[in-house]
Design a protein around this motif. Sequence first.
Motif, PDB file in Angstrom:
ATOM      1  N   UNK A 210       0.827  -1.221   0.000  1.00  0.00           N
ATOM      2  CA  UNK A 210       0.000   0.000   0.000  1.00  0.00           C
ATOM      3  C   UNK A 210       0.857   1.265   0.000  1.00  0.00           C
ATOM      4  N   UNK A 211       0.719   2.057  -1.036  1.00  0.00           N
ATOM      5  CA  UNK A 211       1.480   3.301  -1.150  1.00  0.00           C
ATOM      6  C   UNK A 211       0.612   4.480  -0.737  1.00  0.00           C
TER       7      UNK A 211
ATOM      8  N   UNK B  69      -1.260   7.757  -0.623  1.00  0.00           N
ATOM      9  CA  UNK B  69      -1.634   8.684  -1.703  1.00  0.00           C
ATOM     10  C   UNK B  69      -1.518  10.137  -1.271  1.00  0.00           C
TER      11      UNK B  69
ATOM     12  N   UNK C 102     -10.227  -2.351  -2.216  1.00  0.00           N
ATOM     13  CA  UNK C 102      -9.697  -0.989  -2.347  1.00  0.00           C
ATOM     14  C   UNK C 102      -8.193  -0.884  -2.083  1.00  0.00           C
ATOM     15  N   UNK C 103      -7.692  -1.662  -1.121  1.00  0.00           N
ATOM     16  CA  UNK C 103      -6.302  -1.459  -0.702  1.00  0.00           C
ATOM     17  C   UNK C 103      -5.433  -2.695  -0.907  1.00  0.00           C
ATOM     18  N   UNK C 104      -4.375  -2.488  -1.615  1.00  0.00           N
ATOM     19  CA  UNK C 104      -3.253  -3.429  -1.629  1.00  0.00           C
ATOM     20  C   UNK C 104      -3.597  -4.826  -2.103  1.00  0.00           C
TER      21      UNK C 104
ATOM     22  N   UNK D  98      -5.678   8.456  -8.702  1.00  0.00           N
ATOM     23  CA  UNK D  98      -4.933   8.374  -7.447  1.00  0.00           C
ATOM     24  C   UNK D  98      -5.639   7.403  -6.480  1.00  0.00           C
TER      25      UNK D  98
ATOM     26  N   UNK E 122      -7.495   4.992  -7.232  1.00  0.00           N
ATOM     27  CA  UNK E 122      -7.443   3.615  -7.743  1.00  0.00           C
ATOM     28  C   UNK E 122      -6.043   3.012  -7.692  1.00  0.00           C
ATOM     29  N   UNK E 123      -5.058   3.849  -7.383  1.00  0.00           N
ATOM     30  CA  UNK E 123      -3.662   3.407  -7.416  1.00  0.00           C
ATOM     31  C   UNK E 123      -3.405   2.114  -6.642  1.00  0.00           C
ATOM     32  N   UNK E 124      -4.078   1.990  -5.512  1.00  0.00           N
ATOM     33  CA  UNK E 124      -3.811   0.842  -4.646  1.00  0.00           C
ATOM     34  C   UNK E 124      -4.780  -0.318  -4.843  1.00  0.00           C
TER      35      UNK E 124
END
Lengths: 475, 93
Positions: free
Chosen positions: A97-98, A100, A323-325, B73, B75-77
């Motif tokens: 997870x980066x 944002x 949504x995450x990772x 942004x 949606x990046x993860x």
Amino acid sequence: MEILDLSVIELAEKIKAKELTSEEVVKVYLKQIEDKKKLNAVIEAFDDAIEIARSVDERIAKGEKLGRLAGVPIIIKDNILYEGKIASCASRFLKDYKAQYSSTVVKKLLKEDAIIIGRANMDEFAMGSSTEKSYYGPTLNALDETRVPGGSSGGSASAVAGKLAPCSLGTDTGGSVRQPSSYNGVVGIKPTYGKVSRFGVIAFASSLDQVGPITHNVKDNALLLEILAGNDENDETTLNVEVPNYLSMITGDIKGARIGVCNQVVSLMKDKEHFNSLVEWFKSQGAVIEYVDIPDIELCLPVYYILAPAEATSNLGRFDGVKYSTRAESAENVNEIYRKSRSEGFGEEVKRRIMLGNFVLSSGYFDAYYNKAKKLQQKIKKQFAEAFKKCDVIITPTTFGEAFKLGEITDPVQMYMEDIFTISANIASIPAISIPCGKGKNNMPLGLQILANENEEGKIYNVADYFENNYKESN
Amino acid sequence: MKLEIEDIKHLANLSALEFEEERLEKFKDEFNSILGFVDQISSADVDGDLEYSPVDVEELREDKVRESFAQEKILENAPKQKMGCFAVPLMME
């Protein structure tokens, strides 16, 4: 003097005065991180730190006016967002997870031109008291590698003690800054609830979480808290009160200060002798000792293990594999995505607390657990407010004793007992610091905890600084 | 308060978690030991007039439109995305 022996304040002065460059300071610390990899205190060192340090040096060379931490390295706990960097909460779930955006605390550090050089290991989602429950493996105590660094901010505390950074940020929901600070012989504060913004800090128990700085000494800590604190429009729970200049509140004098000792805490201690010697010492310095009662303080721990999991289960609901990772590869429909991603992504302790939270919130048990715990919290808060009418600060040990051995505590309830002295500050929303106060029989550090009423961090810093500067000399 | 294996399975289901059968017994025992610990509060007195309120909100921020994150942004993860949305497997045939 060696770079590694300089305090945050000294480093900032020397960099500003061009006696040192930020680049050389950052390089020395990055090398430390590399050399002490075995501690596993840092999950990732940020390789852009040198470049950022260089640009700080260039601006100083040009005569620009820079922030109060210009060029000073700092490490942040892995649950604090720094835009573009991974923030994993030491969980498999968020391993990629980066962030944002940057958290308010990171923005404040950057505004003061600090250099963030890495992210510190922790118990997964800050749930633990030993930093053994990390996806990245346990962190070792910097002073004795067979012992735990405490937790959950064990990486942040071990990093400061092992001189991988002159300071770090941790988070404290039930003692997670103070207990590891005690075990590593460093200074760590849990501020008043709402003193520091939680925006961009991955939530565990939102009504209890606070970010706190970990440093080698009290004055560095006071400077960092002053920088981190303040109202934030992105966190509605931040207090709308002015942040004082904590350093100016350190007077070097505690004559007449009313130091509280809580009778109920004394009865919980395993080693009363050492604590009593500290009480006598304060007396000898002209402080007035006041014995106070907080009759229900022992209930803080069970209250915490109802409220914190209840909030955690809600906060961790967002980790669903969508949504995450990470997402479980084998999932074939949306329900399987949720169930399998969570089952594979979370460690055992996190699962336990999610389930505990759902239990205390479920209909039929809500009143007996959650509702009653909230009422007890109000009652305990009132008891603290009453106690602080008689004293300026209350002192307690931070922990039962020295850091325990890796693998020594496996029973969950026994691990929860680790927070018995620290947890009341979170339940009562008040500030508390841990500072080193000598060593135990294994030659490992012990911590003194100093608590004060809401927004009275200045009083804490004054007593803590006096203790730090005078205690050793007269013993 | 003591929970049985079936209760644990029910809670796991509510929590969108699953456990291997052989882990359940130990998990149940640990869970019950924690419940025994928090049950200390059942004998504690709470004054009748004590009320709990959610965290005090000092003041709400002005309700004005602010810049938000760009779709890319956000949606990046995402583990999977398609045409600007989070993608999940088909829910209905």
